[in-house]
Design a protein around this motif. Sequence first.
Motif, PDB file in Angstrom:
ATOM      1  N   LYS A   1      52.913  37.369  26.766  1.00 23.53           N
ATOM      2  CA  LYS A   1      53.284  39.291  27.530  1.00 23.53           C
ATOM      3  C   LYS A   1      52.583  39.586  27.128  1.00 23.53           C
ATOM      4  CE  LYS A   1      57.541  39.781  28.168  1.00 23.53           C
ATOM      5  NZ  LYS A   1      58.829  40.356  29.999  1.00 23.53           N
ATOM      6  N   VAL A   2      51.764  39.420  26.190  1.00 23.14           N
ATOM      7  CA  VAL A   2      50.056  40.708  25.454  1.00 23.14           C
ATOM      8  C   VAL A   2      49.261  40.304  26.600  1.00 23.14           C
ATOM      9  CG1 VAL A   2      48.691  40.530  24.072  1.00 23.14           C
ATOM     10  CG2 VAL A   2      50.598  40.656  22.957  1.00 23.14           C
ATOM     11  N   LEU A   3      49.224  38.719  27.391  1.00 26.99           N
ATOM     12  CA  LEU A   3      47.930  38.635  28.479  1.00 26.99           C
ATOM     13  C   LEU A   3      48.334  39.322  29.335  1.00 26.99           C
ATOM     14  CD1 LEU A   3      45.924  37.299  29.773  1.00 26.99           C
ATOM     15  CD2 LEU A   3      47.084  34.849  29.904  1.00 26.99           C
ATOM     16  N   LEU A   4      50.010  38.567  29.811  1.00 22.88           N
ATOM     17  CA  LEU A   4      50.802  39.782  31.616  1.00 22.88           C
ATOM     18  C   LEU A   4      49.884  41.103  31.467  1.00 22.88           C
ATOM     19  CD1 LEU A   4      52.335  39.012  33.160  1.00 22.88           C
ATOM     20  CD2 LEU A   4      54.281  39.960  31.582  1.00 22.88           C
ATOM     21  N   SER A   5      50.157  41.799  29.757  1.00 26.60           N
ATOM     22  CA  SER A   5      50.306  42.921  29.587  1.00 26.60           C
ATOM     23  C   SER A   5      48.982  43.222  30.039  1.00 26.60           C
ATOM     24  CB  SER A   5      50.753  43.869  28.684  1.00 26.60           C
ATOM     25  OG  SER A   5      50.585  45.314  28.582  1.00 26.60           O
ATOM     26  N   ALA A   6      48.149  43.266  29.376  1.00 29.02           N
ATOM     27  CA  ALA A   6      46.470  43.044  30.028  1.00 29.02           C
ATOM     28  C   ALA A   6      46.266  42.617  31.044  1.00 29.02           C
ATOM     29  CB  ALA A   6      45.704  41.851  28.952  1.00 29.02           C
ATOM     30  N   ILE A   7      46.562  42.140  32.071  1.00 35.54           N
ATOM     31  CA  ILE A   7      46.215  41.708  33.247  1.00 35.54           C
ATOM     32  C   ILE A   7      47.287  42.139  34.487  1.00 35.54           C
ATOM     33  CG2 ILE A   7      46.801  39.992  35.575  1.00 35.54           C
ATOM     34  CD1 ILE A   7      46.832  37.492  32.886  1.00 35.54           C
ATOM     35  N   CYS A   8      48.275  43.146  33.813  1.00 32.54           N
ATOM     36  CA  CYS A   8      49.065  44.370  34.772  1.00 32.54           C
ATOM     37  C   CYS A   8      48.393  45.302  34.640  1.00 32.54           C
ATOM     38  CB  CYS A   8      50.477  43.617  34.745  1.00 32.54           C
ATOM     39  SG  CYS A   8      51.281  42.322  35.111  1.00 32.54           S
ATOM     40  N   SER A   9      48.272  45.795  33.612  1.00 29.28           N
ATOM     41  CA  SER A   9      48.239  46.943  33.540  1.00 29.28           C
ATOM     42  C   SER A   9      46.362  47.497  33.768  1.00 29.28           C
ATOM     43  CB  SER A   9      47.951  47.421  31.361  1.00 29.28           C
ATOM     44  OG  SER A   9      46.714  46.702  31.135  1.00 29.28           O
ATOM     45  N   GLN A  10      45.879  46.508  34.025  1.00 23.56           N
ATOM     46  CA  GLN A  10      44.730  46.591  35.216  1.00 23.56           C
ATOM     47  C   GLN A  10      44.531  46.735  36.599  1.00 23.56           C
ATOM     48  OE1 GLN A  10      40.837  45.221  33.306  1.00 23.56           O
ATOM     49  NE2 GLN A  10      42.071  44.197  31.688  1.00 23.56           N
ATOM     50  N   TRP A  11      45.993  45.153  36.735  1.00 25.30           N
ATOM     51  CA  TRP A  11      46.163  45.364  38.664  1.00 25.30           C
ATOM     52  C   TRP A  11      46.991  46.241  39.190  1.00 25.30           C
ATOM     53  CZ3 TRP A  11      50.298  41.176  40.406  1.00 25.30           C
ATOM     54  CH2 TRP A  11      50.189  41.216  41.761  1.00 25.30           C
ATOM     55  N   LEU A  12      48.242  46.615  38.475  1.00 22.09           N
ATOM     56  CA  LEU A  12      49.186  47.947  38.604  1.00 22.09           C
ATOM     57  C   LEU A  12      49.228  48.204  37.564  1.00 22.09           C
ATOM     58  CD1 LEU A  12      51.504  44.989  40.933  1.00 22.09           C
ATOM     59  CD2 LEU A  12      49.421  46.583  42.127  1.00 22.09           C
ATOM     60  N   PRO A  13      48.709  48.923  37.396  1.00 23.71           N
ATOM     61  CA  PRO A  13      49.008  50.210  36.234  1.00 23.71           C
ATOM     62  C   PRO A  13      50.363  50.682  36.920  1.00 23.71           C
ATOM     63  CG  PRO A  13      47.048  51.117  36.845  1.00 23.71           C
ATOM     64  CD  PRO A  13      46.939  49.591  37.686  1.00 23.71           C
ATOM     65  N   VAL A  14      51.536  50.968  34.996  1.00 30.12           N
ATOM     66  CA  VAL A  14      52.320  51.995  36.019  1.00 30.12           C
ATOM     67  C   VAL A  14      51.866  53.696  36.399  1.00 30.12           C
ATOM     68  CG1 VAL A  14      53.347  51.876  33.794  1.00 30.12           C
ATOM     69  CG2 VAL A  14      54.520  52.273  35.569  1.00 30.12           C
ATOM     70  N   SER A  15      51.179  53.893  35.297  1.00 28.37           N
ATOM     71  CA  SER A  15      51.037  55.507  34.856  1.00 28.37           C
ATOM     72  C   SER A  15      50.683  55.996  36.455  1.00 28.37           C
ATOM     73  CB  SER A  15      49.811  55.759  33.715  1.00 28.37           C
ATOM     74  OG  SER A  15      49.424  54.953  33.998  1.00 28.37           O
ATOM     75  N   GLN A  16      49.116  54.441  37.741  1.00 27.01           N
ATOM     76  CA  GLN A  16      49.215  55.839  38.621  1.00 27.01           C
ATOM     77  C   GLN A  16      49.765  55.549  39.671  1.00 27.01           C
ATOM     78  OE1 GLN A  16      45.756  56.027  38.036  1.00 27.01           O
ATOM     79  NE2 GLN A  16      45.649  56.112  40.249  1.00 27.01           N
ATOM     80  N   ALA A  17      50.863  54.603  39.496  1.00 29.59           N
ATOM     81  CA  ALA A  17      51.806  54.636  40.707  1.00 29.59           C
ATOM     82  C   ALA A  17      52.575  56.318  40.151  1.00 29.59           C
ATOM     83  CB  ALA A  17      52.443  53.821  40.353  1.00 29.59           C
ATOM     84  N   VAL A  18      53.413  56.270  39.360  1.00 36.02           N
ATOM     85  CA  VAL A  18      54.301  57.135  38.700  1.00 36.02           C
ATOM     86  C   VAL A  18      53.801  58.613  39.393  1.00 36.02           C
ATOM     87  CG1 VAL A  18      55.990  58.487  37.039  1.00 36.02           C
ATOM     88  CG2 VAL A  18      55.474  55.432  37.976  1.00 36.02           C
ATOM     89  N   LEU A  19      52.543  58.477  38.303  1.00 34.78           N
ATOM     90  CA  LEU A  19      51.740  60.140  38.314  1.00 34.78           C
ATOM     91  C   LEU A  19      51.729  60.254  40.099  1.00 34.78           C
ATOM     92  CD1 LEU A  19      49.574  59.787  34.954  1.00 34.78           C
ATOM     93  CD2 LEU A  19      51.391  61.146  35.608  1.00 34.78           C
ATOM     94  N   LEU A  20      50.998  58.924  40.373  1.00 33.80           N
ATOM     95  CA  LEU A  20      50.530  59.679  41.810  1.00 33.80           C
ATOM     96  C   LEU A  20      51.641  60.169  42.931  1.00 33.80           C
ATOM     97  CD1 LEU A  20      48.232  59.380  43.655  1.00 33.80           C
ATOM     98  CD2 LEU A  20      49.035  57.030  44.307  1.00 33.80           C
ATOM     99  N   MET A  21      52.486  59.347  42.664  1.00 38.61           N
ATOM    100  CA  MET A  21      53.650  59.388  43.529  1.00 38.61           C
ATOM    101  C   MET A  21      54.672  60.931  42.308  1.00 38.61           C
ATOM    102  SD  MET A  21      57.418  58.247  43.203  1.00 38.61           S
ATOM    103  CE  MET A  21      58.044  57.814  41.642  1.00 38.61           C
ATOM    104  N   VAL A  22      54.487  61.535  41.763  1.00 38.73           N
ATOM    105  CA  VAL A  22      55.004  62.350  40.890  1.00 38.73           C
ATOM    106  C   VAL A  22      53.906  64.029  41.566  1.00 38.73           C
ATOM    107  CG1 VAL A  22      54.777  64.134  39.074  1.00 38.73           C
ATOM    108  CG2 VAL A  22      55.852  62.282  38.856  1.00 38.73           C
TER     109      VAL A  22
END
Length: 1115
Positions: free
Chosen positions: A342-363
Motif C-alpha cells: 500500500k505504501v508503494l501504491l500510495s507513492a505512485i497514485c499520489s503523483q499520478w492522480l492526487p486526490v487533493s488536486q481533483a477535489v480542490l479543482l472541482m470545488v
Amino acid sequence: MGLSSLDKIIALQRNPANIRNLCILAHVDHGKTTLADCLVATNGIISSRLAGKLRYLDSREDEQIRGITMKSSAISLHYRNGDQEYLLNLIDSPGHVDFSSEVSTAVRLCDGAIVVVDAVEGVCPQTQAVLRQAWLENIRPVLVINKIDRLIVELKLTSQEAYAHLQKILEQVNAVTGTLFTSKVLKERAEEDEEEEEKKKDSKTLSGDQVYDWSARLEEADDSQLYFSPDQGNVVFASATDGWGFSIQQFAQIYSQKMGIKAEVLLKTLWGDFYLNAKAKKIMKGAQAKGKKQLFVQLVLDNIWSLYDAVVTRRDKEKVEKVVTSLGVKLLARDLRHSDPKVLLSAICSQWLPVSQAVLLMVCEKLPSPLEIAAARVEKLMSVGARRFDSLPEQTQELKRAFLQCSSGANDPLIVFVSKMFAVDTKALPQNRQRPLTHEEMAQRRDLARQRHADSRAADHKGPTHSERTPQEGPPCNVLDCSVYRGPPEEEEEHQTFIAFARVFSGVAKKGQRVFVLGPKYDPAQALSMVNPGVSASGCVSEVPHLSCCTMESLYLLMGRELEELEEVPVGNVLGIGGLEVSVLKSATLSTSPACPPFIPLNFEATPIVRVAIEPKHPSEMPKLVRGMRLLNQADPCAEVLIQETGEHVLVTAGEVHLQRCLDDLRDRFAKIEISASKPIIPFRETVVRPPKVDMVNEDLGKQHKIAIIHQVKEGRSSATLHVDSGGLVTLTTPNRLATVSIRAMPLPQEVTSLLERSAELIRTLEQINMSLREGKSLDISHRTLEAIIGLKTQLEILLQGRKWRNAVDRVWAFGPRRIGPNILLNSVEGYQRPSVWQCLGRVVKAGEAGAQVIRDLDNSIVSGFQLATLAGPMCEEPLMGVCFSVEKWDIQSPASPQHQDSLEEDSIAHGTLEDSKVEGSSETLEEGATAGPIQARRRPEAASADCYGPVSGQLIAAMKEACRHAFQAQPQRLMVAMYTCEIMATADVLGRVYGVLGKREGRVLHEEMKEGTDMFIIKAVLPVAESFGFADEFRKKTSGLASPQLVFSHWEVISSDPYWVPTTEEEYLHFGEKADSANQSLKYMNAVRRRKGLYVEEKIVEHAEKQRTLGKNK
C-alpha cells in the motif's frame, strides 16, 4: 504546495470572488476526515504520508480512540489554480447520527458541500439526512465516491462490474436529490395555484372546467444543475486512504493528447454507453447492446485495476517498473523496498492522480463563492417565524442588497451569524501561547543561570554561617526564587474559554467592535418604531425587547487544532469570535443595524431523547456541577440541561455515544469533579385504546362478560363527590360543592395524534395568536401561517370522521400538555358558546348567553386542570398522548347567591370547610353574608371578580385534573414506548447473530434486502429506546465488529399488553395460571418508572415466607 503564511490568507480574505466556504458531509465511516487530511496536506500543515492516519481535524482524544468525528472543525486552506489563488474555508463534520446537530451548525455557514459516499455501502441513512440538510439550507453539493479500492481488494469486482456498481450509486444519490426537488416544485406550484384561485375569486371570473396537471410544472422547472453527473464535472471518484482521485476532465485532457480526439468530445462520451471503435477510430454509442467495453471502463478503470493487480495482488516488480516509467512517476528507493504494498501504491497514485488536486479543482470550479449567494436563500434566512420576507420593514428588505453584493464598505452594516459556541483551553489561545525566545532573551537567561550557579557554589563554601542564622530569619532568599514566587497559588477559575463559530454575511468584523445581539424573538419592525434606525450599538438601547449589546473582544482564524488572532475579517469568511460567552448561549445573529432580523433557527435532524440525572460524588461540589452543566449546555448545540420538579439535574442527549461524550466533558473539562450519573431515564407516554374484542388467548369476549368487568371496575371508584357511570362518564364535584364537571375520555385516531405531534410549532404559533387576540392586541399574521392553520384544521376535519366526532374540530377547547401537545380538550357543554381556537381564521363567533359570561371567568381553570392532567398521567406520572377529553357538563353556582346560602352554610359547616368558603378580598364569612342582605348585594361584584383567583378557581383546577385522571382510568389504559429505527448492514455469516440480539431486546425486523453486487444485507428494524442501552456494544461483540447499527428516534408505539391485566376467563386461567406471573412487559416498564419517581409500586416482595430448611441441619 508549501505552507501558506498568515499574511497570505489575510490578503485572500479580501477577495470574496475567490473564497469558497464548504463542508464535508457523509454517513459515518465513509471517509470524510481522511479526505480532509489529504486536502490539509496540500498546504504543508501535515505530511502527505500521514494523511488518513493522523486525522488532523479530530483533535479530541475520544475522537481518536473511537475513530469517529464528534464535532465540526474548520480550517482555512490556500489553493493555486493557474494564475488564480483561492481561499478555502473547509469544515469537517461528523457522520454519526448522534452528532447530526453539528452538521446543521456547519451547513448554515457554508455555500457548498462535498458529499462523500462509500463505493461499497452506497447511500446510507445519514447520506440521505445530510443531502436533505444541504437542500434545506439551499447550498450546492458536489459528490465524491470514495473507497473505490474496496471494490478491487474486498469485493474483487471486475472493472465492468465496478462500472455498473458506480452507476447504481449515482442513481441512488440522484434519486434522493430528485425527490427533494420534486417536493419543492410541487409545493411552489400549489402555493401559486392557491394565490391564483384567490385572485379569481376576488375578480369573480372563476371558470367552470379546469384540467389540473401536476407534471406540467415539473417539466418546466430547470433541473440541469441539480443532478450529479461525471460529465458535468461535479463527481470525483477516489480512494482517499490510498491518496488517489480523479474527475473525468483529467482523463479527457490526457487522452485528447494521446488519441487526437477533442477534449470536449471525450468529456461528453467518457461516462455513458459509448465505446471506442478501434478500426474506424471513432467513438460510437451502444456499447451495452453490442457487448463492447464502455469508454470509462476501457480508458479509466482498466488502468487502475491493472495498477492494483501489479502492486497489491501479484506484487510484480517488472510490471510495476513499466507502469512507473510509462506514468513518468519518480519513486524513492525506500518506497520500492517497503514490505507493505500500500505504501508503494500510495507513492505512485499520489503523483499520478492526487486526490487533493481533483477535489480542490472541482470545488473551485463548481461550488459558488459568497458573491453567488442565492436571493431565495437570503429571503429564507431573514424570514423568521411566521413572517414573509415582503412583510418585513423596508429598511430590513434593503439589507438583502448587502447580502447579495457582499458589501464591505465603511457604511455597510455588519451582519454575522453565530452557529455554535465551542470551548477551547485558555492556554491554547494565541495571546497565551508561548512564543519563541529572541537571541537577547536567551543570552539574558544564560547569564542569569551562570550567576545562580556561582552564587550556589559560594554558599557551599560559607557553610558554617548557616548555623549562626536565627530560626526566625529562615533560609536565604535567592534573588531568582523571590522573583518567581507570587504568593499562595490561586486556583484558576476559568480553564475554558468560549469561541463563537461564525460567518460574516455583510460588512467587516473588527476587533473591539460593539454589535447588537438579536434574540430569536426580536422583531425589527417593533424596534424601528422605538429607536432611530441609525442608532449604533455603542449607545445600547435597553428598552427594546430581545435586543442586547456586546463587544467582539477578539477575532480568530480557525486553523483546525490552532487559532490565529486577526484584527479584522471581511465579508464572506468563516471566523471565531471571542468574548461572546455572556451574550450568546448557543447561536445568535449579530449586527450593527437594528433593522436586521434574526436568522431562522438551525434545523436539527436528531431529537434529544436520552436523559440521565447527574449528581456529584461529594455533595459539597454541587456548585461546581451546576457551573459545569451550564458550560456544557453552551458548548453543545444539541444537549439540553434542565432541573426537574424533584430537584434533579437532568442532562438530555441525542444518543448513547453523545451521552458518553457529554459525561466525559463534564468530568474532565467543565466541572472537573467526580460525578455519578443515573441509569438513563426512559421517556414513556400514557394513552387509552378502544375496548379489546378478544382476550389474552385470542378468544372472543362476550358482550355480557365485558360489561360485567366494566361495572366491577367502576363501582370501586365511586364516592360522595365522584361518580363513574358504565359508559365511562366521570362526574366530579369540588369539595365546596360549588362546581361539578362531567368528563369522558376517548382515544384519538393514530393519524390525528401523529398530525398533532408534527404540528407542535404551528399549534404554538396558533396559541400565541389566540393569546394576542384575547388581550386585544392587533397582530400581523402572514398569509403562509394562515394557510398552514387552515390546512391543519382541514386535515383534522378529514381524519375526525364519524358520529362521535361530529363538529369536534370546531369545539376544540385546547391542546395539551403545555398547550401544544397531542391531546385535545373538547367543549361538549350544552349552551356554552366560547371563542374557538380557530378564531384567527375569521370565523363568526356567536354571542354567548348572559349566564355564559360568568362561566367564562373560570374558563382558564378548566384548561389549567386539563394541562396538569395531560402533563402527568395516573399510570406512572408520564405525559399523556393521543387522548381526547370531552367536557359534557359543567355546572357552577355563585357563592354569593341568596337562595343557596343556607344549604351552602350547612354543607360547609358539616364538612369543616368554613374557612375555605371565604371569598378573597372580603373578611366576612358566608354566615355573615346571609344575615346582611344589603352588604352582600353591595359586595357581589367584588366577589364575582375575585372568584377567578379565589378558592373556587383552585378547587376547579384540582377537580378538573382529578376528573380527567378518573376518566382516563375508566378506559383501557396502555403505555407507549419511544422507538428507534435501526438500520444495520451485515454480511450473511453474522445474520443469525443480528436477529438474536434484536430478538433479545424486544426488537422487530421490518424488512431485509440484499445489496446488489455485494454480500451485504440491509436490515431495517425497530427497537424500544428502553432496550437500546448497550445495544451497539453488544452488537459489535456478537458480530465481531462486522455489523454496526445506526439508531434514529422514529415514533411512539403502544405496547399491546395491559399493565393491570389479570386472568378473568377460564381459558386465561388455564393458559397463564392463577397468579399470571409470566412477564408483562408493560407492567415491568411502568413499575420501573414508578420506582424511580418514588411512587407506590404494588408487588409482592415475599411470596412464601416459610423457614428455610437445609440438608445440613436436623429437621
